[in-house]
Motif scaffolding. Structure first.
Motif, PDB file in Angstrom:
ATOM      1  N   CYS A  75       0.835  -1.205   0.000  1.00 35.84           N
ATOM      2  CA  CYS A  75       0.000   0.000   0.000  1.00 35.84           C
ATOM      3  C   CYS A  75       0.869   1.255   0.000  1.00 35.84           C
ATOM      4  O   CYS A  75       2.027   1.229   0.429  1.00 35.84           O
ATOM      5  N   ASP A  76       0.308   2.360  -0.467  1.00 34.23           N
ATOM      6  CA  ASP A  76       0.924   3.671  -0.319  1.00 34.23           C
ATOM      7  C   ASP A  76       0.504   4.185   1.060  1.00 34.23           C
ATOM      8  O   ASP A  76      -0.670   4.511   1.275  1.00 34.23           O
ATOM      9  N   GLU A  77       1.443   4.231   1.999  1.00 31.48           N
ATOM     10  CA  GLU A  77       1.076   4.550   3.379  1.00 31.48           C
ATOM     11  C   GLU A  77       0.475   5.948   3.511  1.00 31.48           C
ATOM     12  O   GLU A  77      -0.427   6.162   4.335  1.00 31.48           O
ATOM     13  N   ALA A  78       0.935   6.893   2.715  1.00 33.95           N
ATOM     14  CA  ALA A  78       0.370   8.247   2.787  1.00 33.95           C
ATOM     15  C   ALA A  78      -1.106   8.227   2.401  1.00 33.95           C
ATOM     16  O   ALA A  78      -1.942   8.906   3.021  1.00 33.95           O
ATOM     17  N   ALA A  79      -1.436   7.456   1.368  1.00 35.32           N
ATOM     18  CA  ALA A  79      -2.838   7.340   0.942  1.00 35.32           C
ATOM     19  C   ALA A  79      -3.669   6.643   2.012  1.00 35.32           C
ATOM     20  O   ALA A  79      -4.815   7.038   2.282  1.00 35.32           O
ATOM     21  N   VAL A  80      -3.098   5.610   2.628  1.00 36.72           N
ATOM     22  CA  VAL A  80      -3.814   4.892   3.685  1.00 36.72           C
ATOM     23  C   VAL A  80      -4.096   5.815   4.855  1.00 36.72           C
ATOM     24  O   VAL A  80      -5.209   5.830   5.405  1.00 36.72           O
ATOM     25  N   ARG A  81      -3.107   6.608   5.251  1.00 36.39           N
ATOM     26  CA  ARG A  81      -3.310   7.508   6.395  1.00 36.39           C
ATOM     27  C   ARG A  81      -4.353   8.570   6.076  1.00 36.39           C
ATOM     28  O   ARG A  81      -5.157   8.944   6.945  1.00 36.39           O
ATOM     29  N   GLN A  82      -4.358   9.081   4.852  1.00 35.50           N
ATOM     30  CA  GLN A  82      -5.389  10.048   4.464  1.00 35.50           C
ATOM     31  C   GLN A  82      -6.772   9.397   4.546  1.00 35.50           C
ATOM     32  O   GLN A  82      -7.722   9.992   5.071  1.00 35.50           O
ATOM     33  N   LEU A  83      -6.880   8.178   4.046  1.00 33.71           N
ATOM     34  CA  LEU A  83      -8.150   7.451   4.069  1.00 33.71           C
ATOM     35  C   LEU A  83      -8.654   7.285   5.499  1.00 33.71           C
ATOM     36  O   LEU A  83      -9.818   7.597   5.805  1.00 33.71           O
ATOM     37  N   VAL A  84      -7.795   6.801   6.371  1.00 35.93           N
ATOM     38  CA  VAL A  84      -8.183   6.473   7.743  1.00 35.93           C
ATOM     39  C   VAL A  84      -8.516   7.724   8.544  1.00 35.93           C
ATOM     40  O   VAL A  84      -9.526   7.776   9.274  1.00 35.93           O
ATOM     41  N   GLN A  85      -7.692   8.746   8.422  1.00 37.87           N
ATOM     42  CA  GLN A  85      -7.894   9.957   9.215  1.00 37.87           C
ATOM     43  C   GLN A  85      -9.137  10.737   8.799  1.00 37.87           C
ATOM     44  O   GLN A  85      -9.750  11.420   9.621  1.00 37.87           O
ATOM     45  N   GLU A  86      -9.520  10.621   7.528  1.00 40.21           N
ATOM     46  CA  GLU A  86     -10.701  11.353   7.060  1.00 40.21           C
ATOM     47  C   GLU A  86     -11.972  10.517   7.126  1.00 40.21           C
ATOM     48  O   GLU A  86     -13.060  10.987   6.772  1.00 40.21           O
ATOM     49  N   ALA A  87     -11.853   9.265   7.589  1.00 38.46           N
ATOM     50  CA  ALA A  87     -13.014   8.387   7.638  1.00 38.46           C
ATOM     51  C   ALA A  87     -14.140   8.905   8.535  1.00 38.46           C
ATOM     52  O   ALA A  87     -15.312   8.902   8.133  1.00 38.46           O
ATOM     53  N   PRO A  88     -13.863   9.335   9.769  1.00 41.73           N
ATOM     54  CA  PRO A  88     -14.959   9.827  10.604  1.00 41.73           C
ATOM     55  C   PRO A  88     -15.709  11.002   9.971  1.00 41.73           C
ATOM     56  O   PRO A  88     -16.948  11.063  10.042  1.00 41.73           O
ATOM     57  N   ALA A  89     -14.977  11.911   9.336  1.00 40.14           N
ATOM     58  CA  ALA A  89     -15.630  13.042   8.668  1.00 40.14           C
ATOM     59  C   ALA A  89     -16.476  12.555   7.495  1.00 40.14           C
ATOM     60  O   ALA A  89     -17.553  13.109   7.213  1.00 40.14           O
ATOM     61  N   ALA A  90     -16.006  11.527   6.807  1.00 39.14           N
ATOM     62  CA  ALA A  90     -16.770  10.966   5.690  1.00 39.14           C
ATOM     63  C   ALA A  90     -18.093  10.384   6.180  1.00 39.14           C
ATOM     64  O   ALA A  90     -19.143  10.554   5.538  1.00 39.14           O
ATOM     65  N   ILE A  91     -18.064   9.705   7.326  1.00 41.28           N
ATOM     66  CA  ILE A  91     -19.289   9.147   7.902  1.00 41.28           C
ATOM     67  C   ILE A  91     -20.248  10.274   8.288  1.00 41.28           C
ATOM     68  O   ILE A  91     -21.456  10.199   8.009  1.00 41.28           O
ATOM     69  N   ARG A  92     -19.728  11.322   8.887  1.00 39.43           N
ATOM     70  CA  ARG A  92     -20.584  12.455   9.271  1.00 39.43           C
ATOM     71  C   ARG A  92     -21.200  13.102   8.034  1.00 39.43           C
ATOM     72  O   ARG A  92     -22.374  13.503   8.046  1.00 39.43           O
ATOM     73  N   TRP A  93     -20.424  13.217   6.962  1.00 34.28           N
ATOM     74  CA  TRP A  93     -20.944  13.810   5.727  1.00 34.28           C
ATOM     75  C   TRP A  93     -22.083  12.957   5.168  1.00 34.28           C
ATOM     76  O   TRP A  93     -23.119  13.487   4.743  1.00 34.28           O
ATOM     77  N   LEU A  94     -21.903  11.644   5.176  1.00 33.96           N
ATOM     78  CA  LEU A  94     -22.963  10.760   4.679  1.00 33.96           C
ATOM     79  C   LEU A  94     -24.213  10.859   5.557  1.00 33.96           C
ATOM     80  O   LEU A  94     -25.345  10.840   5.047  1.00 33.96           O
ATOM     81  N   GLN A  95     -24.011  10.988   6.867  1.00 34.69           N
ATOM     82  CA  GLN A  95     -25.172  11.193   7.733  1.00 34.69           C
ATOM     83  C   GLN A  95     -25.891  12.500   7.377  1.00 34.69           C
ATOM     84  O   GLN A  95     -27.125  12.558   7.395  1.00 34.69           O
ATOM     85  N   GLY A  96     -25.104  13.513   7.034  1.00 28.59           N
ATOM     86  CA  GLY A  96     -25.693  14.779   6.607  1.00 28.59           C
ATOM     87  C   GLY A  96     -26.453  14.671   5.295  1.00 28.59           C
ATOM     88  O   GLY A  96     -27.342  15.475   5.013  1.00 28.59           O
ATOM     89  N   MET A  97     -26.108  13.641   4.509  1.00 29.03           N
ATOM     90  CA  MET A  97     -26.820  13.351   3.266  1.00 29.03           C
ATOM     91  C   MET A  97     -28.023  12.442   3.511  1.00 29.03           C
ATOM     92  O   MET A  97     -28.614  11.917   2.565  1.00 29.03           O
ATOM     93  N   ALA A  98     -28.368  12.220   4.769  1.00 22.96           N
ATOM     94  CA  ALA A  98     -29.545  11.445   5.177  1.00 22.96           C
ATOM     95  C   ALA A  98     -29.354   9.937   5.085  1.00 22.96           C
ATOM     96  O   ALA A  98     -30.322   9.185   4.943  1.00 22.96           O
ATOM     97  N   VAL A  99     -28.109   9.465   5.200  1.00 25.92           N
ATOM     98  CA  VAL A  99     -27.871   8.028   5.310  1.00 25.92           C
ATOM     99  C   VAL A  99     -28.074   7.646   6.780  1.00 25.92           C
ATOM    100  O   VAL A  99     -27.384   8.166   7.656  1.00 25.92           O
ATOM    101  N   GLY A 100     -29.017   6.753   7.024  1.00 22.38           N
ATOM    102  CA  GLY A 100     -29.337   6.366   8.403  1.00 22.38           C
ATOM    103  C   GLY A 100     -28.627   5.091   8.825  1.00 22.38           C
ATOM    104  O   GLY A 100     -29.169   3.993   8.686  1.00 22.38           O
ATOM    105  N   PHE A 101     -27.414   5.210   9.318  1.00 27.66           N
ATOM    106  CA  PHE A 101     -26.659   4.027   9.751  1.00 27.66           C
ATOM    107  C   PHE A 101     -27.305   3.402  10.991  1.00 27.66           C
ATOM    108  O   PHE A 101     -27.931   4.088  11.803  1.00 27.66           O
TER     109      PHE A 101
END
Length: 536
Positions: A75-101
């Motif tokens: 893996c490209d570790e820089a890409a992996v770290r970007q993916l992982v660190q931005e994951a919580p914000a991605a979940i919040r954004w999807l919730q803002g788009m009305a995804v009901g987890f």
């Protein structure tokens, strides 16, 4: 300079394409092109969920290490770290788009477990997470005044030219599948979000649209392609003698289901300490090996020990599908087989989704961000679509401040579609089936140098044959898809031949260590009449 028809053209309407469209629509006019209808995407078939560190006992570092381990160190570790660190914000954004987890009894987000993960970190909507996300993003796109959607539009070729700084993309040529007209669309930037290419294999969890169109267009335009030898095979597709493939989510194993032999005994502990939750490449090879060892057309998932009603409540799609074919999961084993599932390689990009061609971006499964390496960690793919779509949308903002290079005038286009008579259509279908069987047999779960070399020779011959068919028929969907699949097959086989060592999803018998060879030696990859094909 000609004025672009749109600021941004997005090919594909899955999670990556629609996330980009919603972000970029704040900057300018966006056109989303769909090959069939708006809702028919790989995303809509995703069952499991999205990985994100949301539990206080979990950590970014652990998610990073799980991803690197699953990717076999490539893996490209820089890409992996970007993916992982931005994951919580991605979940919040999807919730803002009305995804009901789903939530647990305490009202907190329910976190599932899947293979290769050291913690519960999979957010989900039952076993239809992808479909729920697809529906929510579609609703948001339909409401946005800056986004246009055109269905039944198939990308044919990227429009490119050269400048002092290299090749740049200024639009795309498309085929209207209803009118059979070919037209060109100009844009400040083109975004490939066309998904994967699972249809290159005989057995796949991917829908029929996954013919590698965006990947093939990018390759023909000269874009850099990376890691195509790494194709992930899902170990648990529902076995049905009629050949239909239905995914049985890994989340079911995360909830306690166990892989078993025809006699009901467990076996995965012989292959990996994590047992049934080992990384997918290991599980898929183990399943295939035991099928061959026991001369069985399938193996099984055992959920009979789970609490009554658990599968019906938490995995309603899987429960319903099993019920429709006469399987009572609380009393019977679920028959499963491996199937091609996810393209780990693709069009090489940087952390902003930029390809080696200026103004051409790739996001989602069509792209190779470096996140997955030699094998994708479960539930990182939907996440990748959101995270890197956001990054690409941030980057394209700067393009609108730059003047687009002068591009050639587009000549009045002729209808390049000829006649596809029944005999020719049948010939195309036969050649497509021949290619899919060839890739499954010789560039599939277990490979050999001899088999790959033979595969390459046969691909070359098929390419010459189909080129002649295309000359006679002009631009036709069936012919174009077959040419795209041949391009993908060529990329897979050449990459597999170039990488001789066995790693991740790329397993070569000659270079596997002695223990692996003895374990997998019963799989005959060079004899289609007696090899993997006989298992289905």
């Amino acid at each position: 300079m000609k004025v672009p028809d749109f600021d941004f053209v997005v090919l594909g309407s899955g999670i990556a394409g629609l996330t980009f469209a919603l972000q970029a629509a704040a900057l300018g006019r966006v056109l989303v092109l769909c090959k069939v209808n708006f809702s028919e995407t790989n995303t809509a078939y995703a069952q499991g969920g999205i990985a994100a560190v949301l539990d206080p006992t979990d950590s970014f570092e652990q998610h990073v290490q799980d991803t690197l381990e699953a990717g076999a160190g490539l893996c490209d570790e820089a890409a992996v770290r970007q993916l992982v660190q931005e994951a919580p914000a991605a979940i919040r954004w999807l919730q803002g788009m009305a995804v009901g987890f789903d939530e647990n009894e305490s009202g907190e987000m329910a976190l599932g477990l899947e293979g290769g993960h050291s913690h519960h970190r999979i957010v989900h909507v039952k076993d239809h997470t992808g479909r729920s996300i697809q529906q929510a993003l579609e609703e948001a796109v339909r409401r946005h005044p800056n986004i246009s959607v055109q269905e039944h539009q198939m990308g044919i070729e990227l429009l490119t030219d050269t400048s002092n700084t290299g090749t740049f993309c200024y639009g795309v040529q498309v085929l209207d599948l209803h009118t059979q007209e070919v037209r060109s669309i100009r844009a400040q930037a083109v975004v490939l979000a066309t998904g994967g290419s699972g249809q290159v294999y005989q057995y796949t969890t991917n829908p029929g649209i996954a013919t590698g169109d965006g990947l093939a267009m990018a390759a023909r335009a000269g874009a850099e392609i990376q890691n195509m030898e790494f194709f992930q095979f899902h170990p648990t597709a529902l076995y049905q003698p009629n050949g239909e493939v239905f995914l049985i989510s890994e989340a079911l194993r995360g909830a306690g289901a166990e892989l078993v032999l025809p006699d009901g005994s467990r076996f995965m502990h012989l292959y990996h300490p994590l047992g049934s939750l080992a990384p997918r490449d290991i599980v898929a090879r183990a399943v295939l090996t035991e099928m061959q060892r026991h001369h069985s057309p399938c193996l099984y998932l055992d959920v009979r020990h789970l609490p009554a009603g658990k599968v019906r409540e938490n995995f309603p799609s899987i429960y319903h599908k099993c019920t429709t074919i006469g399987i009572d999961v609380e009393k019977q084993l679920i028959p499963i087989v491996p199937a091609a599932h996810y393209q780990c390689g693709g069009v090489k990009t940087d952390l902003q989704g930029r390809t080696s061609i200026e103004r051409l971006y790739a996001i989602g499964e069509v792209a190779c961000t470096g996140v997955h390496g030699a094998n994708r960690l479960a539930s990182n793919s939907l996440l990748e679509g959101v995270v890197f779509a956001h990054s690409a949308a941030e980057h394209v903002a700067g393009l609108l401040q730059e003047q687009l290079e002068t591009v050639p005038d587009l000549a009045t286009e002729k209808n390049c579609v000829g006649v596809l008579w029944p005999g020719m259509r049948a010939e195309i279908a036969r050649n497509r089936a021949k290619l899919q069987e060839l890739l499954w047999e010789q560039a599939g779960i277990v490979r050999s140098v001899k088999g790959l070399t033979s595969c390459q020779s046969k691909i070359d011959a098929l390419q010459r044959k189909v080129k002649g068919i295309a000359y006679m028929t002009g631009i036709q969907q069936e012919v174009q898809e077959l040419q795209n699949l041949l391009t993908v097959a060529d990329l897979i086989t050449k990459a597999a031949l170039a990488r001789r060592e066995s790693v991740g999803g790329h397993f070569v018998m000659e270079t596997a260590h002695e223990g692996q060879q003895s374990r997998y030696k019963s799989i005959l990859v060079d004899a289609p009449e007696s090899g993997i094909q006989a298992l289905f």
